[in-house]
Design an enzyme around this catalytic site. Structure first.
Site, PDB file in Angstrom:
ATOM      1  N   ASP A 191       0.800  -1.232   0.000  1.00 55.37           N
ATOM      2  CA  ASP A 191       0.000   0.000   0.000  1.00 55.37           C
ATOM      3  C   ASP A 191       0.830   1.279   0.000  1.00 55.37           C
ATOM      4  OD1 ASP A 191       0.839   0.296   2.712  1.00 55.37           O
ATOM      5  OD2 ASP A 191      -0.955  -0.716   3.466  1.00 55.37           O
ATOM      6  N   HIS A 224       6.659  -7.650  -1.223  1.00 61.08           N
ATOM      7  CA  HIS A 224       5.601  -8.045  -2.159  1.00 61.08           C
ATOM      8  C   HIS A 224       5.317  -6.984  -3.218  1.00 61.08           C
ATOM      9  CE1 HIS A 224       4.030 -11.216   0.935  1.00 61.08           C
ATOM     10  NE2 HIS A 224       5.098 -11.611   0.278  1.00 61.08           N
ATOM     11  N   CYS A 247       2.216  -1.314 -22.877  1.00 65.98           N
ATOM     12  CA  CYS A 247       3.535  -0.691 -22.876  1.00 65.98           C
ATOM     13  C   CYS A 247       3.766   0.005 -24.222  1.00 65.98           C
ATOM     14  CB  CYS A 247       4.572  -1.794 -22.646  1.00 65.98           C
ATOM     15  SG  CYS A 247       6.270  -1.304 -22.914  1.00 65.98           S
ATOM     16  N   ASN A 281       0.226  -8.108  17.680  1.00 66.48           N
ATOM     17  CA  ASN A 281      -0.934  -8.643  16.969  1.00 66.48           C
ATOM     18  C   ASN A 281      -2.031  -8.861  18.013  1.00 66.48           C
ATOM     19  OD1 ASN A 281      -2.781 -10.342  15.412  1.00 66.48           O
ATOM     20  ND2 ASN A 281      -1.067 -10.713  14.024  1.00 66.48           N
TER      21      ASN A 281
HETATM   22  P1  OAD Z   1      -3.278 -11.020   6.874  1.00 64.47           P
HETATM   23  O1  OAD Z   1      -4.557 -10.407   6.443  1.00 64.47           O
HETATM   24  O2  OAD Z   1      -3.050 -12.449   6.548  1.00 64.47           O
HETATM   25  O3  OAD Z   1      -3.104 -10.870   8.441  1.00 64.47           O
HETATM   26  C1  OAD Z   1      -3.324  -9.649   9.077  1.00 64.47           C
HETATM   27  C2  OAD Z   1      -2.944  -9.800  10.544  1.00 64.47           C
HETATM   28  O4  OAD Z   1      -3.090  -8.529  11.160  1.00 64.47           O
HETATM   29  C3  OAD Z   1      -3.816 -10.774  11.341  1.00 64.47           C
HETATM   30  O5  OAD Z   1      -2.973 -11.657  12.063  1.00 64.47           O
HETATM   31  C4  OAD Z   1      -4.607  -9.872  12.298  1.00 64.47           C
HETATM   32  O6  OAD Z   1      -4.820 -10.499  13.567  1.00 64.47           O
HETATM   33  C5  OAD Z   1      -3.686  -8.683  12.432  1.00 64.47           C
HETATM   34  N1  OAD Z   1      -4.332  -7.414  12.739  1.00 64.47           N
HETATM   35  C6  OAD Z   1      -5.587  -7.005  12.411  1.00 64.47           C
HETATM   36  N2  OAD Z   1      -5.792  -5.749  12.855  1.00 64.47           N
HETATM   37  C7  OAD Z   1      -4.656  -5.350  13.460  1.00 64.47           C
HETATM   38  C8  OAD Z   1      -4.233  -4.150  14.102  1.00 64.47           C
HETATM   39  N3  OAD Z   1      -5.031  -3.080  14.213  1.00 64.47           N
HETATM   40  N4  OAD Z   1      -2.986  -4.103  14.613  1.00 64.47           N
HETATM   41  C9  OAD Z   1      -2.156  -5.178  14.519  1.00 64.47           C
HETATM   42  N5  OAD Z   1      -2.502  -6.317  13.924  1.00 64.47           N
HETATM   43  C10 OAD Z   1      -3.727  -6.416  13.396  1.00 64.47           C
HETATM   44  O7  OAD Z   1      -2.113 -10.088   6.286  1.00 64.47           O
HETATM   45  P2  OAD Z   1      -0.576 -10.440   6.032  1.00 64.47           P
HETATM   46  O8  OAD Z   1      -0.031 -11.315   7.080  1.00 64.47           O
HETATM   47  O9  OAD Z   1       0.085  -9.147   5.771  1.00 64.47           O
HETATM   48  O10 OAD Z   1       0.417 -11.068  -0.194  1.00 64.47           O
HETATM   49  O11 OAD Z   1      -0.673 -11.256   4.681  1.00 64.47           O
HETATM   50  C11 OAD Z   1       0.503 -11.673   4.072  1.00 64.47           C
HETATM   51  C12 OAD Z   1       0.357 -11.652   2.580  1.00 64.47           C
HETATM   52  O12 OAD Z   1      -0.809 -12.390   2.209  1.00 64.47           O
HETATM   53  C13 OAD Z   1       0.100 -10.269   2.010  1.00 64.47           C
HETATM   54  O13 OAD Z   1       1.286  -9.511   1.801  1.00 64.47           O
HETATM   55  C14 OAD Z   1      -0.575 -10.567   0.713  1.00 64.47           C
HETATM   56  C15 OAD Z   1      -1.510 -11.678   1.147  1.00 64.47           C
HETATM   57  O14 OAD Z   1      -1.863 -12.585   0.171  1.00 64.47           O
HETATM   58  C16 OAD Z   1       0.375 -10.686  -1.463  1.00 64.47           C
HETATM   59  O15 OAD Z   1      -0.452  -9.954  -1.929  1.00 64.47           O
HETATM   60  C17 OAD Z   1       1.477 -11.261  -2.255  1.00 64.47           C
END
Ligand code: OAD
Length: 240
Positions: A98, A113, A140, A206
């Protein structure tokens, strides 16, 4: 163990996931309201979907650009900016596409990513940065290949140079703070192990436990902004 304090560390890595931007209003991927609950990644976020129907994949990514464009960096992003300005060595390794860390003003960022506003030609590989706009020109001009978002889709490889830089920062840090990642997406989810192996203090921010929680010796169960403020307690210049 009492809360660690950011000021007591020399080389800090913030390893961020979608939860970092949740308080800005950017939807996470998993859990309630998650992007992959509503949209099937097999239709919108993999090369074979793009090969089948690039316009549909672009419609989805323009929609995501629109979502993020309406959001601003939150106080957690801003606290990390101040940490970079005022502490010896601060690096961000993010899974987020983002761009909110950069918009907040951070500089040392490894985007594992990719980035929602960078495109690359599917044919000749040239890359281009877009402003905060919807992309309308889909071909392109040099080779007439399709521009695709320069982000890592399912089944894509991560950029080697980015992984190496991120791994070096993580392996050399003395404080590793994971923020808002579900720790289920590999290879990104392997990276925190380097910090643990090299003796860094590992902190997980988290609201919920994750499959990686055991790796961490400190768990701050709550939202990113409030938990980062806890790590900065006693350092008023970081609290802003
Ligand atoms: P997820 O959506 O899998 O996980 C988000 C995490 O944030 C969860 O463990 C929630 O408990 C936590 N969470 C929610 N609100 C929060 C807050 N206010 N403060 C802290 N934590 C909070 O997202 P990612 O782990 O980033 O990849 O996902 C990994 C990858 O999966 C992404 O980069 C994306 C996706 O597919 C690609 O697009 C390649």
């Amino acid at each position: 163990m009492s809360d660690p304090c950011l000021r007591d560390y020399q080389r800090i890595v913030f390893f961020t996931g979608a939860g970092m931007s949740a308080e800005s209003g950017v939807p996470t991927y998993r859990g309630a309201g998650g992007i992959w609950k509503e949209y099937d990644y097999r239709r919108y976020a993999c090369q074979s979907a793009f090969d089948r129907d690039p316009a549909a994949v672009w419609e989805f990514h323009n929609f995501r650009r629109g979502l993020v464009m309406r959001c601003d960096p939150n106080p957690g992003h801003q606290l990390i900016v101040r940490a970079e300005q005022q502490l010896p060595q601060v690096t961000i390794v993010t899974q987020n596409i983002d761009g909110l860390h950069a918009r907040a003003g951070s500089h040392k960022i490894h985007e594992l990513h990719g980035n929602l506003w960078r495109v690359r030609c599917d044919h000749c590989g040239v890359k281009q940065q877009d402003g905060p706009v919807q992309r309308e020109q889909l071909r392109c001009p040099t080779c007439d290949g399709w521009w695709r978002p320069d982000i890592v889709w399912f089944e894509d490889y991560l950029d080697d140079a980015v992984v190496q830089a991120a791994t070096a920062a993580i392996a050399g840090c003395d404080l590793f703070v994971s923020i808002g990642t579900s720790a289920v997406v590999y290879p990104a989810a392997y990276l925190p192990q380097h910090a643990a192996d090299n003796g860094a203090l590992c902190v997980e921010i988290n609201p919920d436990p994750t499959p990686a929680s055991e790796l961490y010796s400190v768990h701050l169960r709550g939202p990113a902004t409030a938990m980062l403020a806890r790590l900065a307690a006693g350092v008023p210049e970081l609290l802003g």
